[in-house]
Write an enzyme that holds these catalytic residues in place. Structure first.
Site, PDB file in Angstrom:
ATOM      1  N   VAL A 208       5.090   3.265  -0.618  1.00 22.97           N
ATOM      2  CA  VAL A 208       5.198   4.477  -1.428  1.00 22.97           C
ATOM      3  C   VAL A 208       5.721   5.631  -0.574  1.00 22.97           C
ATOM      4  CG1 VAL A 208       3.968   6.121  -2.894  1.00 22.97           C
ATOM      5  CG2 VAL A 208       3.291   3.714  -2.929  1.00 22.97           C
ATOM      6  N   ASP A 227       2.592   7.854  10.746  1.00 25.71           N
ATOM      7  CA  ASP A 227       2.011   6.551  10.413  1.00 25.71           C
ATOM      8  C   ASP A 227       1.892   5.785  11.721  1.00 25.71           C
ATOM      9  OD1 ASP A 227       1.564   3.851   9.702  1.00 25.71           O
ATOM     10  OD2 ASP A 227       2.548   4.141   7.768  1.00 25.71           O
ATOM     11  N   VAL A 286      -1.314  11.392  -3.954  1.00 26.34           N
ATOM     12  CA  VAL A 286      -1.328  10.278  -4.921  1.00 26.34           C
ATOM     13  C   VAL A 286      -1.889   9.031  -4.248  1.00 26.34           C
ATOM     14  CG1 VAL A 286       0.514  10.986  -6.529  1.00 26.34           C
ATOM     15  CG2 VAL A 286       1.097   9.722  -4.468  1.00 26.34           C
ATOM     16  N   ARG A 288      -5.539   8.377  -2.303  1.00 21.12           N
ATOM     17  CA  ARG A 288      -6.918   8.260  -2.762  1.00 21.12           C
ATOM     18  C   ARG A 288      -7.638   9.573  -2.515  1.00 21.12           C
ATOM     19  NH1 ARG A 288      -5.445   4.870  -5.297  1.00 21.12           N
ATOM     20  NH2 ARG A 288      -6.061   2.679  -5.460  1.00 21.12           N
ATOM     21  N   GLU A 317     -14.000   9.436  -9.802  1.00 20.54           N
ATOM     22  CA  GLU A 317     -13.080   9.423 -10.942  1.00 20.54           C
ATOM     23  C   GLU A 317     -13.786   8.927 -12.189  1.00 20.54           C
ATOM     24  OE1 GLU A 317      -9.427   7.404  -9.910  1.00 20.54           O
ATOM     25  OE2 GLU A 317      -8.965   8.862  -8.352  1.00 20.54           O
ATOM     26  N   HIS A 336      -5.175  10.131 -12.278  1.00 17.52           N
ATOM     27  CA  HIS A 336      -4.798   8.882 -11.597  1.00 17.52           C
ATOM     28  C   HIS A 336      -3.686   8.163 -12.381  1.00 17.52           C
ATOM     29  CE1 HIS A 336      -6.451   5.627  -8.675  1.00 17.52           C
ATOM     30  NE2 HIS A 336      -5.147   5.466  -8.879  1.00 17.52           N
ATOM     31  N   LEU A 337      -2.558   8.849 -12.465  1.00 14.51           N
ATOM     32  CA  LEU A 337      -1.442   8.330 -13.267  1.00 14.51           C
ATOM     33  C   LEU A 337      -0.328   7.718 -12.429  1.00 14.51           C
ATOM     34  CD1 LEU A 337      -0.916  11.148 -15.959  1.00 14.51           C
ATOM     35  CD2 LEU A 337      -2.035   8.925 -16.219  1.00 14.51           C
TER      36      LEU A 337
HETATM   37  N1  LIG Z   1      -2.132   7.093  -7.456  1.00 15.23           N
HETATM   38  C1  LIG Z   1      -1.804   5.870  -7.747  1.00 15.23           C
HETATM   39  O1  LIG Z   1      -1.809   5.463  -8.908  1.00 15.23           O
HETATM   40  C2  LIG Z   1      -1.416   4.943  -6.664  1.00 15.23           C
HETATM   41  C3  LIG Z   1      -1.964   5.087  -5.433  1.00 15.23           C
HETATM   42  N2  LIG Z   1      -1.631   4.234  -4.441  1.00 15.23           N
HETATM   43  C4  LIG Z   1      -2.269   4.470  -3.124  1.00 15.23           C
HETATM   44  O2  LIG Z   1      -1.249   4.592  -2.173  1.00 15.23           O
HETATM   45  C5  LIG Z   1      -1.605   3.858  -1.024  1.00 15.23           C
HETATM   46  C6  LIG Z   1      -0.349   3.392  -0.313  1.00 15.23           C
HETATM   47  O3  LIG Z   1       0.331   2.433  -1.096  1.00 15.23           O
HETATM   48  P1  LIG Z   1       1.522   1.605  -0.466  1.00 15.23           P
HETATM   49  O4  LIG Z   1       2.510   2.517   0.114  1.00 15.23           O
HETATM   50  O5  LIG Z   1       1.963   0.658  -1.504  1.00 15.23           O
HETATM   51  O6  LIG Z   1       0.769   0.837   0.685  1.00 15.23           O
HETATM   52  P2  LIG Z   1       1.379   0.379   2.084  1.00 15.23           P
HETATM   53  O7  LIG Z   1       0.374  -0.534   2.650  1.00 15.23           O
HETATM   54  O8  LIG Z   1       2.764  -0.115   1.896  1.00 15.23           O
HETATM   55  O9  LIG Z   1       1.437   1.705   2.947  1.00 15.23           O
HETATM   56  C7  LIG Z   1       0.328   2.319   3.526  1.00 15.23           C
HETATM   57  C8  LIG Z   1       0.770   2.870   4.857  1.00 15.23           C
HETATM   58  O10 LIG Z   1      -0.271   3.676   5.371  1.00 15.23           O
HETATM   59  C9  LIG Z   1      -0.261   3.497   6.760  1.00 15.23           C
HETATM   60  N3  LIG Z   1      -1.505   3.939   7.367  1.00 15.23           N
HETATM   61  C10 LIG Z   1      -2.653   3.247   7.560  1.00 15.23           C
HETATM   62  N4  LIG Z   1      -3.544   4.007   8.188  1.00 15.23           N
HETATM   63  C11 LIG Z   1      -2.961   5.216   8.396  1.00 15.23           C
HETATM   64  C12 LIG Z   1      -3.381   6.406   9.002  1.00 15.23           C
HETATM   65  N5  LIG Z   1      -4.592   6.526   9.530  1.00 15.23           N
HETATM   66  N6  LIG Z   1      -2.515   7.438   9.053  1.00 15.23           N
HETATM   67  C13 LIG Z   1      -1.288   7.331   8.524  1.00 15.23           C
HETATM   68  N7  LIG Z   1      -0.820   6.199   7.943  1.00 15.23           N
HETATM   69  C14 LIG Z   1      -1.662   5.171   7.874  1.00 15.23           C
HETATM   70  C15 LIG Z   1       0.022   2.042   6.950  1.00 15.23           C
HETATM   71  O11 LIG Z   1       0.519   1.772   8.247  1.00 15.23           O
HETATM   72  C16 LIG Z   1       1.057   1.798   5.888  1.00 15.23           C
HETATM   73  O12 LIG Z   1       2.366   1.932   6.406  1.00 15.23           O
HETATM   74  C17 LIG Z   1      -2.465   2.709  -1.558  1.00 15.23           C
HETATM   75  O13 LIG Z   1      -3.365   2.262  -0.590  1.00 15.23           O
HETATM   76  C18 LIG Z   1      -3.162   3.335  -2.721  1.00 15.23           C
HETATM   77  O14 LIG Z   1      -4.400   3.840  -2.292  1.00 15.23           O
HETATM   78  C19 LIG Z   1      -0.709   3.251  -4.607  1.00 15.23           C
HETATM   79  C20 LIG Z   1      -0.135   3.055  -5.823  1.00 15.23           C
HETATM   80  C21 LIG Z   1      -0.456   3.872  -6.977  1.00 15.23           C
HETATM   81  O1  LIG Z   2      -2.252   0.709  -7.218  1.00 23.38           O
HETATM   82  C1  LIG Z   2      -3.026   1.601  -6.857  1.00 23.38           C
HETATM   83  O2  LIG Z   2      -3.501   1.686  -5.722  1.00 23.38           O
HETATM   84  C2  LIG Z   2      -3.426   2.602  -7.803  1.00 23.38           C
HETATM   85  O3  LIG Z   2      -4.075   3.539  -7.431  1.00 23.38           O
HETATM   86  C3  LIG Z   2      -3.137   2.425  -9.224  1.00 23.38           C
HETATM   87  O4  LIG Z   2      -4.368   2.433  -9.873  1.00 23.38           O
HETATM   88  P1  LIG Z   2      -4.518   1.923 -11.357  1.00 23.38           P
HETATM   89  O5  LIG Z   2      -4.202   0.482 -11.373  1.00 23.38           O
HETATM   90  O6  LIG Z   2      -3.558   2.705 -12.182  1.00 23.38           O
HETATM   91  O7  LIG Z   2      -5.931   2.191 -11.722  1.00 23.38           O
END
Ligand SMILES: NC(=O)C1=CN([C@@H]2O[C@H](COP(=O)(O)OP(=O)(O)OC[C@H]3O[C@@H](n4cnc5c(N)ncnc54)[C@H](O)[C@@H]3O)[C@@H](O)[C@H]2O)C=CC1
Ligand SMILES: O=C(O)C(=O)COP(=O)(O)O
Length: 600
Positions: A208, A227, A286, A288, A317, A336-337
């Site tokens: 992301v 990162d 976006v 946590r 939440e 949480h969209l």
């Molecule tokens: N709001 C929402 O609906 C959504 C939220 N998310 C959140 O976004 C997060 C990231 O998603 P992705 O990018 O797909 O995961 P990802 O695993 O591809 O990326 C996470 C990155 O964070 C880095 N990281 C780990 N510890 C760290 C630290 N202490 N400082 C800085 N970077 C650090 C990792 O090295 C990794 O590159 C998910 O864990 C989830 O919590 C993801 C999708 C939707």
């Molecule tokens: O994929 C994630 O990490 C999200 O935060 C998305 O959450 P949700 O499946 O929309 O409840």
């Protein structure tokens, strides 16, 4: 390896099959010094399946949060699907004992109680999204429950929502909208700030974070990222500079959070770190809610350190209605969209359904979060070695005399592959499975193998022997040694004093090739009788005729001996289990010094 046996004879015979139960074939105390539970017949034993191994009826999948139709369809093709949304924790605990898999999004806390309540039936938790902070992974692992997620399908949606919040916050869109709808027209109040030329710090440069960075660059922003684990070349390719945490905080006009919630990232933005930021910084979250100390953020907003925050996620939440943070005039909030687009929801539903169905079929998932991920091509190459590993573990532990406690197992892999070209985690897990399952009621799979071994005080060390030659096959041989134990078959003790079994894969079929210091060659397709005797004519015939009399099919016979007419070990592969009477008669053949029947 010492090779003191000088010759090997092979012979196969064909008699008809008789079907017998595996129950109660092992003595009543296990090699780990714990009471033995009867060994159930497990039809899966011949094939390398890793997760759910014996399910006669259609599995049941509980879908506890709304899932896209395409994913539901996939699940329904394979399982009974129970869509029950908004269950209380108690209701979930009650239902779970009837379910083989559970599918959730971020709204369900999959706690230790849920795994405990499942009574061992729950084998897969599918998280239809990325973040798995709502799943107690340690408890899942301890219960042998695989957790899979859908790591890719909502990346773009989350990045787009991050950009939506960034731009909406900079131009006060939400506040202005509410104001217009309440009949006001406050053009001076809602003057925003421009993004172009401003520095955006992306915290967490994963999937992301990278997509946010790409889009922000398109908006003319100067993008930096922090990162600790991101490769610099990936950042360079997008034109982003990786910086330290403090540097990111100190230089950013905007901060966008994209790291997972872990113990290390919990409340990473707090009073201390807000104090390091540029006054007037704007924050987007976006990721946590838990990565921000929300009370500290309210203080920072009140103090003007943080000019604005745009938040999609919250520690609790939904957040309490009277939350000071939500009510703050400089905060824009969405429920949480991030992943909530039509496209992303269809995508995650398919991604998670495929992973859940695959896991229920016993396949290893590429999206497993609490088991080694083994790429499909590696897995297919390792398949026969996986079977070999489990069977060697099963053989080795059955050679231990009752009462001896197995504490230390050494596994040696002979391979011509470069050390970093052979992933042995799967093999080690299957050896553990082979060793522990026959002597306990614990169901072992790749998920809980290491945990269970540790819990039982079983130390498994591994060694690689680099062999010459072309590395066509990933492994040439696997050797399992159990130290500091007595054996119920003394000839299985090697020159160096441990129980030793060695195996190889020949034409795709696992073979036992060494017992103690004796070279044998018997395919590991049925079960095995090992006899030791002084090498002499007629032995094969004598044993073979006892087995033949009760229609036990001998699949393979092989004799390993020190030298002609010297000490020898005869290994006999049998398709069926001989009766106690036949085994007794084999033991009574005058030349036979000792023998053991080993169920596989
Ligand atoms: N709001 C929402 O609906 C959504 C939220 N998310 C959140 O976004 C997060 C990231 O998603 P992705 O990018 O797909 O995961 P990802 O695993 O591809 O990326 C996470 C990155 O964070 C880095 N990281 C780990 N510890 C760290 C630290 N202490 N400082 C800085 N970077 C650090 C990792 O090295 C990794 O590159 C998910 O864990 C989830 O919590 C993801 C999708 C939707
Ligand atoms: O994929 C994630 O990490 C999200 O935060 C998305 O959450 P949700 O499946 O929309 O409840």
């Amino acid at each position: 390896m010492a090779a003191s046996a000088s010759s090997t004879m092979l012979l196969s015979s064909k008699t008809s099959r008789a079907s017998l139960s595996w129950k109660n074939q092992l003595a009543s105390t296990s090699a780990f010094g714990v009471p033995r539970v009867s060994l159930r017949h497990r039809s899966h034993r011949q094939c390398p399946r890793f997760i759910v191994l014996s399910m006669d009826a259609k599995p049941t999948v509980l879908v506890a949060e709304k899932l896209g139709e395409a994913g539901l369809k996939l699940l329904k093709e394979f399982a009974n699907v129970d869509c029950s949304y908004n269950l209380s924790p108690e209701e979930l605990c009650t239902k779970i004992s009837l379910c083989d898999a559970l599918v959730v999004r971020s709204g369900t806390k999959v706690t230790r109680e849920i795994f405990e309540s499942s009574g061992g039936r729950l084998k897969v938790v599918g998280r239809a999204g990325v973040g798995i902070d709502n799943v107690d992974l340690a408890a899942a692992t301890e219960h042998g429950c695989l957790v899979v997620n859908a790591p890719t399908a909502n990346t773009v949606a989350a990045a787009e929502h991050g950009i939506a919040l960034l731009t909406a916050m900079a131009r006060n869109v939400a506040q202005a909208d509410a104001s217009v709808k309440s009949g006001k027209w406050l053009r001076n109040k809602y003057v925003g700030v421009s993004l172009v030329g401003k520095t955006l710090a992306v915290m967490g440069f994963g999937k992301v974070g990278s997509e946010v960075a790409r889009r922000a660059k398109g908006l003319g922003m100067h993008v930096i990222a922090h990162d600790p684990y991101a490769p610099a070349d990936r950042a360079r390719a997008i034109g982003v500079e990786l910086v330290s945490f403090d540097e990111a905080l100190a230089s950013a006009d905007f901060i966008s959070l994209h790291m997972p919630l872990t113990p290390a990232t919990k409340k990473v933005l707090n009073d201390e770190t807000f104090a390091k930021m540029k006054k007037g910084v704007r924050i987007v979250n976006v990721a946590r809610g838990g990565v921000i100390d929300e009370e500290a953020l309210v203080r920072a907003l009140d103090a003007g350190i943080v000019a604005q925050a745009a938040l999609d996620v919250f520690t609790e939440e939904p957040p309490p209605k009277d939350s000071k943070l939500i009510q703050h005039e400089n905060v824009t909030a969405t429920p949480h969209l991030g992943a909530s687009t039509t496209e992303a929801q269809e995508g995650v539903a398919i991604e998670v359904a495929e992973a859940v169905v695959g896991a229920l079929k016993g396949e290893l998932s590429a999206t497993a979060v609490n088991a080694p991920m083994v790429p499909a091509e590696v897995l297919s190459e390792l398949k026969p070695f996986v079977v070999l590993a489990e069977k060697l573990g099963r053989l080795a532990v059955q050679l231990v005399a009752g009462g001896s406690g197995v504490k230390s197992v050494k596994v040696t892999y002979g391979s011509a592959r470069a050390p970093d070209d052979l992933d042995t985690r799967l093999l080690r897990a299957m050896i553990t499975k082979g060793m522990i399952e026959p002597i306990s009621s614990v169901f072992i799979n790749l998920v809980n193998a290491d945990f269970t071994a540790k819990q039982r005080g079983l130390q498994i060390s591994e060694e690689r022997i680099l062999l010459d030659g072309s590395p066509e096959s990933p492994v040439e041989f696997i050797q399992v040694q159990i130290a500091n134990v007595e054996s119920k078959f003394a000839s299985a003790i090697s020159d160096s004093g441990e129980i030793r079994v060695v195996g190889r894969v020949k034409d795709g079929i696992p073979h036992l090739t060494k017992v103690g210091s004796f070279e044998v060659d018997v395919s590991l397709e049925g079960s095995i009788i090992l006899c030791s005797q002084v090498d002499q004519p007629g032995m094969i015939g004598k044993v073979g005729s006892v087995l033949g009399e009760e229609n036990v099919n001998v699949s393979f016979m092989s004799v390993g001996r020190i030298a002609p007419r010297k000490q020898a070990v005869m290994a006999i592969g049998v398709d069926e289990q001989p009766s106690k009477e036949s085994l007794k008669r084999i033991g009574e053949i005058p030349a036979i010094q000792e023998f053991v029947y080993l169920g596989l």
